[in-house]
Structures are given as C-alpha cells and as structure tokens.
Design a protein around this motif. Structure first.
Motif, mmCIF file in Angstrom:
data_model
loop_
_atom_site.group_PDB
_atom_site.id
_atom_site.type_symbol
_atom_site.label_atom_id
_atom_site.label_comp_id
_atom_site.label_asym_id
_atom_site.label_seq_id
_atom_site.Cartn_x
_atom_site.Cartn_y
_atom_site.Cartn_z
ATOM 1 N N LEU A 168 0.912 -1.256 -0.024
ATOM 2 C CA LEU A 168 0.007 -0.182 0.028
ATOM 3 C C LEU A 168 0.838 1.215 0.054
ATOM 4 O O LEU A 168 0.478 2.287 -0.627
ATOM 5 C CB LEU A 168 -0.750 -0.106 1.256
ATOM 6 N N ILE A 169 2.016 0.970 0.772
ATOM 7 C CA ILE A 169 2.789 2.464 0.772
ATOM 8 C C ILE A 169 3.417 2.839 -0.510
ATOM 9 O O ILE A 169 3.373 4.148 -0.554
ATOM 10 C CB ILE A 169 4.117 2.168 1.840
ATOM 11 N N SER A 170 3.759 2.110 -1.443
ATOM 12 C CA SER A 170 4.221 2.456 -2.762
ATOM 13 C C SER A 170 3.046 2.511 -3.758
ATOM 14 O O SER A 170 3.197 3.265 -4.738
ATOM 15 C CB SER A 170 5.254 1.359 -3.235
ATOM 16 N N ARG A 171 1.658 2.030 -3.373
ATOM 17 C CA ARG A 171 0.791 2.218 -4.317
ATOM 18 C C ARG A 171 -0.049 3.449 -4.360
ATOM 19 O O ARG A 171 -0.542 3.850 -5.029
ATOM 20 C CB ARG A 171 -0.033 1.077 -4.146
ATOM 21 N N GLU A 172 -0.019 4.064 -3.091
ATOM 22 C CA GLU A 172 -0.826 5.098 -2.565
ATOM 23 C C GLU A 172 0.055 6.432 -2.448
ATOM 24 O O GLU A 172 1.118 6.440 -1.901
ATOM 25 C CB GLU A 172 -1.619 5.101 -1.258
ATOM 26 N N ASP A 173 -0.443 7.289 -3.563
ATOM 27 C CA ASP A 173 0.621 8.554 -3.500
ATOM 28 C C ASP A 173 0.570 9.497 -2.051
ATOM 29 O O ASP A 173 1.480 10.049 -1.796
ATOM 30 C CB ASP A 173 -0.134 9.726 -4.520
ATOM 31 N N CYS A 174 -0.477 9.272 -1.266
ATOM 32 C CA CYS A 174 -0.789 9.987 0.006
ATOM 33 C C CYS A 174 0.595 9.622 0.906
ATOM 34 O O CYS A 174 1.013 10.602 1.582
ATOM 35 C CB CYS A 174 -1.879 9.746 0.531
ATOM 36 N N PHE A 175 1.239 8.496 0.897
ATOM 37 C CA PHE A 175 2.373 8.047 1.456
ATOM 38 C C PHE A 175 3.806 8.712 1.278
ATOM 39 O O PHE A 175 4.557 8.999 1.842
ATOM 40 C CB PHE A 175 2.522 6.524 1.685
ATOM 41 N N ILE A 176 3.559 8.860 -0.095
ATOM 42 C CA ILE A 176 4.924 9.871 -0.770
ATOM 43 C C ILE A 176 4.948 11.214 -0.143
ATOM 44 O O ILE A 176 5.991 11.801 0.401
ATOM 45 C CB ILE A 176 4.874 9.861 -2.293
#
Length: 712
Positions: A518-526
């Motif tokens: 999920l971390i690399s999939r969701e832009d919000c974590f960037i």
C-alpha cells in the motif's frame, strides 16, 4: 420638551386611549419641571409598559427623552411628605417603559444606567410597597438589557453579575428574579461570567446546593434545573458544595420519577462529571451503587431516545442525550480503570453489557440520520462518544461498526475539509452552553484510537482502505504535524495534538506491516514521507516528546524501505537530516552505568527514556530492524552513520558493559544493524574490526555478525 406629540393618525394606542393622549398633550405643553413631573405621573399611570404598542412607546420616549429621567434617577431630595425614593421610582418606571422596545433597551443611555439599577435592587427597603415595585421594574430593565445582543457583556462589565449574586446569596427582595437573570447570563456568556466573578458565582452555587439538599418538595426539581448552569468548567474537588449536590441527586435518582423530574437530574450529574470527573461521587458501596445507577439511567435514556423512528422526537431530546453521552464516557473510563475505580468487577461486567446496547442505538441512529444531518452538532457528539467506545472496545458490534465505517469516514472527511477552509467552529452538543468550541476537523481525532484497533483486523482495514482512509489520514497527519511543530516554541505544545499524531503513527504502522504494498501504491504516503523529510531535520526531540519521536522515526524508516526509489530519499540534504534524527533516537536509548549492586558496568536505559520506555520499547526494536533494512537500500547511509559516530559508540558500549546486562532482544537489534553496515560498507566493516567486532560477536553470541566478518 416642546415636541409635537399630538393624536396619532395611524390608529395607535394613543388614538384609542383619550386619557393617555391628554397626558401626552399636557407633557408637551409643560413649562417647567413641576408641570413636567406632574405630566409624567399621569403618563405612567395611564400607560403600563405592557398595555401600549411599540409606536406609542416611541412617542412617549420622543416626548420625554433621557434628560429628565436621568435627573429623576439622580435626585436625592423629594418634596416634603413624599417617599424618599419617589423621583428615583418614577425614573425607573420610565426607563422600564422604554426598555420594552428592544432598540431602546440597548441604547447607551439605558446601558449606562445599569449601575443605578444595581443600586436599586441591592439597597432599597422592600418593606415599602412602592419600593418593591421599583425593584421589580429595575429587574425588568435588566432583563430587557439581557435580551439584547450586547446586553450580557454590558451586564457583566457594569457590575450586574456581582450584584445579582449578592442578592441571591442574601435572599433579598426579588432574589428569585435575580436567579432567573443569572441563569440567562451564564447561558449567554458563561466564560466571561466565570472570568469576572468566580467567587461570587461559587457563593451562589454553595447557597443553591444547600437549598437543593434540604428541599423536599417541587422546589428541589426547580433548583436542580437551575444548578447545572452554576457548575464551573473546572470545579475544585475540595468544594463544600459537592457533598450537598451528591446527596441531593442521590435522593432524586433513587426515587420513582417522571421524565420531567429525572431529566434535570441527569443533566446536572453530567455537568458535575464534566467539571470534575467522577471525583464528586464518594467512594465506597453507596457511591459505587449510585454511579452504577447513574450510568444505567444514561444508557437506558440513550436507547429510548435514539431507537425512536421519529427523528423530530430525537431532535427534541438532543440536550438530554448529549448529557447522557458524558455520563457514558465516564462509565467507560470507570470500567477500564484497573485501580481506584468506583465500580466493583461484577458491576463493570454488567455495565459493559448495558453500554453495548446503548452504543448499538447510537450506531443505529447514525445510520438512520447521519447523512441527513451532517451539520448538526448532535451528530458530532454522537460520533465523538462512539469514538470513545471504539477506543476501548472493538470486539462487540463488529458487523454494525463495519457497516457504519463508510459513513464515519465520509463524515470525518467533510468535517476536516470544512475545518481547513476556515469553516465556523462546531460546538459539541452538551449539557450546557459555553463548552470549548471544537473545530470541524477534530471529529477525526476522536475516531483515531478506534481506527488504530480496527486497522489491525483484516475486514475493517480493507473497508477503510477502500473508503480512502489512508489519503484522509495522511492529510490530517500533515495538518496536525504543522500545528505541533509551530507550537514547539510555545511554553508547552498541545498534548492533544501530540497524542493525535502518535495514534496516527500507530495506524500507519498497521498499514505498513499488514499491507506493505500500500505504501508504494498510494501517492498519499509519498506526500507523508516528504512531510517527514522536510520537517524532522529541524525537530530534535527531547525527553518530553520521545513517545512521538518513536512513532514518527519508526514510521519514517518503515516507509523509506518501500519508497527507496523516491527522489526525496536520494542523498538529499533532507534525507540525510531525516536519517540523522532517526539515528539520534535509536542511539541515545542506552547508556553504560555502574552496577548499583556489584562492581561491573551494565547497560541501562538513558534517564530521558525511562518514563516512556514501556510504551516505546517495541517501536525502538521495530525501528532498529527498519534501519538495518534501509542500510543496503541507500548506499550513502553508512557514511551518515560514521559521521554520527553511532557505530563507534555502539561498539564501545558493548565492549564496556557486562554481556549479561544486555537482553536478547537488544542483542538481536544491535546485531541486525552491525551486520548490514559490515556487509554494505567497507569503511564500516573496518571500524567494526578495529573495535574488536569479532570478539564482541563471539562474546554476545552474534553468530550472523561473526560469520559476516569472517567472510572478508
């Protein structure tokens, strides 16, 4: 005074009252004070304030003005044989007549007479019938001023608040009217009242409490209704009134009552609980029984009210149900308190079951009415109390909660976005006005502890992800982080904001561990990673913020493992600063200290870490593992480690302490970092070898490190 006040052509009261019209004509033609005074007596006799319309009152005012009433109020020398207060009484009567016009009631010439009205109600002899009438009219003037927009502030600033308190405590003439005005003042301007006259208001509270305890008739219920307005936001536990209030409420709630009699008691109990927790209830069997009864009644009321199909009926009970929410919240606290609880274990078990039924009703109500009443403060109060329940209990009502999650996320998102745009603050519905206003975005704050539990379970976590919770939580975290960092220079940063950030970190870590992709999939974590990269280097956490430091640094390391290709982590100054902060947190946790019971040197927690270690030890271990995983992903990271001298200090620490003082989990954590540094960096491996790394590996049973060093 030569104003034309002839007969009104529009059919107003003067046209229908020939006597009043003649009086106004006499007043118009008055040639001196004596004639004007005589005319005024006729006017006041002919026109009772409530018997004329607004246009006629305005004609009287236009004819009289303020000059002559001002002189009457100031006059101390009445004609011989007349009552000493005759002129003053006439002046008050005229002003009372004027005050029935809302525009005149807020006129500066009326407001500046508040001190005169104070003198009248506190100094006159009520044994004189005419003086009693003057006092009543003075109260009428104060009441009219109170009803104007600026009236409450003026009454507080000009001494009426203190005077009314004194009148009630002394039980002077009209003290019942004083109480009515005090209730109105506290309803309109509670904070200002308590700032201006706390001791006087506490005096009224003490008097009311004694009367409340002693009353055995319907007066008891009237006092109960008034008392809740006099409970201050923070009530000192040593206040003598608490015992009287407890005994009065106990006698009410232990009797068979109608709803109209029970409801004020529940509201008063809620106000007391909000002001001083459950400390106002004595310990022991009687207090335990009383609190259990109080919590039961609150839960039953919530069920009866919220299971209503008619939402209009629910709306009528909002104030009462919100008061019950306060009692339910403290019931949850008592059920979860391990030491010093008012409740016995058997009572806790029974109450948890009753609470579950009440929260089923809250969930039902939110599902029925939530989306229709998104702006209603009562919805906010309902979401808030549900958050308090979810923070402690997520095993019950699982299906119902999962079904409600989409609404809760939708509601929280709308409130947060409204708050960011500077929307009006939303006050939680409660047992009284004047509570601390809560901005829209804080709805999410009350849900975070429950979400922390729910994100450890597969089904609710999947629902939260599908409903966009990660993006919302990342935005919320960034907003709260900015607020926290901006407050660091203040004497004390907000504990509530810091706690919120820690809980958000726990939720993110649940996502990282359970759904790492999920971390690399969701832009919000960037975006969240960028926030940490930019702000952490300037934040050097001290002892009082170690709990947050543990959450933030561990989260950052866990995300960095999944975002290693992110441009912001490619040997940028921000990235180096971020890892420097994480190294400081990890490195400073342990120190070497002389063994207090022996001659050896042992590994101990650094003093700054001792208080928070029970809550951050797992995060420290997870952070060590995550840091070790980052070493091979960022080739420049070993250089940062060497520059920080953490590697040298760690080896020196292990060399000087007794191996038996280092627990196995710490040994594993240290070995993980040392192995990755030795594998990845020749300079680091050389430092390890120079500091007797092989001997230390053998001494501490670090087989992986020993093997790594032997291969080079």
């Amino acid at each position: 005074m030569a104003l034309d006040i002839g007969a009104s052509p529009d059919g107003s009261e003067t046209s229908k009252n020939p006597m009043l019209e003649r009086c106004l004509n006499v007043l118009r033609d008055a040639r001196n004070d004596s004639e004007q005074f005589a005319a005024l007596l006729l006017v006041t006799k002919a026109a009772k304030a409530g018997d004329i319309d607004s246009k006629t009152r305005r004609r009287i005012f236009d004819a009289v003005g303020f000059t002559f009433p001002n002189r009457l109020l100031a006059s101390k020398d009445p004609p011989e044989g007349c009552p000493g207060h005759m002129f003053q009484a006439l002046g008050v009567t005229l002003i009372a007549c004027f005050c029935t016009d809302p525009d005149l009631a807020q006129h500066p010439q009326v407001l500046n007479k508040i001190p005169a009205f104070n003198d009248v109600i506190s100094a006159c002899d009520s044994g004189d019938a005419s003086c009693g009438s003057m006092i009543d009219e003075a109260y009428q003037c104060l009441g009219a001023i109170l009803a104007t927009p600026k009236g409450p502030r003026e009454l507080v600033n000009r001494g009426a608040l203190v005077t009314l308190c004194q009148v009630y405590v002394r039980h002077s003439y009209g003290y019942d009217q004083a109480l009515h005005l005090l209730v109105g003042l506290l309803t309109a301007a509670e904070t200002k009242c308590w700032q201006r006259a706390p001791s006087d208001l506490m005096g009224v509270l003490g008097t009311l409490s004694t009367e409340f305890q002693k009353a055995e008739d319907m007066t008891k219920f009237q006092l109960c209704e008034a008392l809740r307005h006099f409970v201050p936001p923070l009530l000192p536990l040593g206040s003598g009134c608490l015992q009287s209030l407890y005994q009065g409420l106990s006698s009410i709630l232990s009797s068979k009552l109608s709803a109209s009699q029970r409801d004020p008691a529940l509201k008063l109990a809620a106000c007391l609980t909000q002001a001083c927790g459950s400390e106002w209830i004595p310990t022991g069997r009687s207090g335990s029984k009383f609190f259990a009864l109080l919590a039961n009644l609150a839960c039953v009321e919530v069920r009866l009210s919220l299971e209503e199909l008619d939402l209009a009926e629910v709306d009528k009970k909002q104030e009462l149900v919100a008061a019950c929410y306060i009692l339910m919240e403290h019931a949850i606290l008592e059920c979860t308190r391990e030491e010093g609880s008012l409740l016995r274990e058997v009572q806790k078990v029974q109450l948890v079951g009753i609470l579950e039924e009440a929260f089923a009703a809250v969930v039902y109500y939110l599902r029925q009415a939530g989306r229709e009443k998104l702006g209603d403060p009562f919805i906010f109060a309902s979401v808030r109390i549900l958050g308090a329940w979810l923070a402690e209990e997520t095993s019950s009502l699982k299906q119902e909660i999962c079904d409600l999650l989409p609404f809760l996320l939708h509601y929280a998102k709308l409130q947060f976005e409204a708050g960011k745009k500077g929307g009006s603050s939303l006050q939680s519905a409660g047992c009284r006005s004047g509570q601390e206003p809560i901005w829209h975005g804080d709805a999410l704050r009350f849900l975070l502890p429950g979400l922390s539990h729910l994100t450890t379970e597969d089904r609710p976590r999947a629902i939260l992800i599908s409903e966009g919770a990660p993006a919302l939580l990342c935005q919320y975290f960034s907003h709260q982080w900015e607020e926290f960092v901006s407050d660091l220079e203040a004497p004390s940063a907000s504990d509530a904001v810091e706690s919120t950030l820690q809980t958000a970190c726990a939720i993110f870590l649940n996502f990282v561990v359970a759904v790492p992709e999920l971390i690399s999939r969701e832009d919000c974590f960037i975006a969240l990673m960028d926030t940490l990269l930019k702000s952490l280097p300037s934040w050097r956490p001290q002892g009082e913020h170690l709990g947050l430091a543990a959450g933030v640094t561990t989260l950052g390391l866990m995300m960095a493992r999944k975002l290693s290709a992110h441009p912001g982590l490619q040997q940028t100054p921000e990235a180096k600063g971020f890892f420097s902060v994480t190294i400081a947190f990890l490195a400073e946790a342990h120190v070497a200290q002389p063994d207090p019971v022996g001659d050896s040197v042992v590994l101990q927690l650094a003093p700054a870490y001792e208080a928070t270690w029970p809550t951050i030890s797992e995060l420290w271990l997870l952070g060590m593992q995550a840091f070790a995983s980052c070493v091979p992903l960022f080739p420049w990271l070993p250089e940062v480690v060497l520059h920080s001298v953490w590697l040298q200090d760690l080896l020196g620490l292990l060399r000087c302490v007794a191996p038996t003082s280092v627990d196995s989990e710490s040994v594993t954590a240290f070995q993980g970092v040392l192995v990755e540094l030795a594998r990845t960096s020749r300079p680091c491996r050389e430092v390890i070898q120079q500091h007797q790394g092989a001997e230390l590996a053998n001494l501490y049973g670090m087989a992986a490190l020993e093997q790594c060093l032997s291969q080079h």
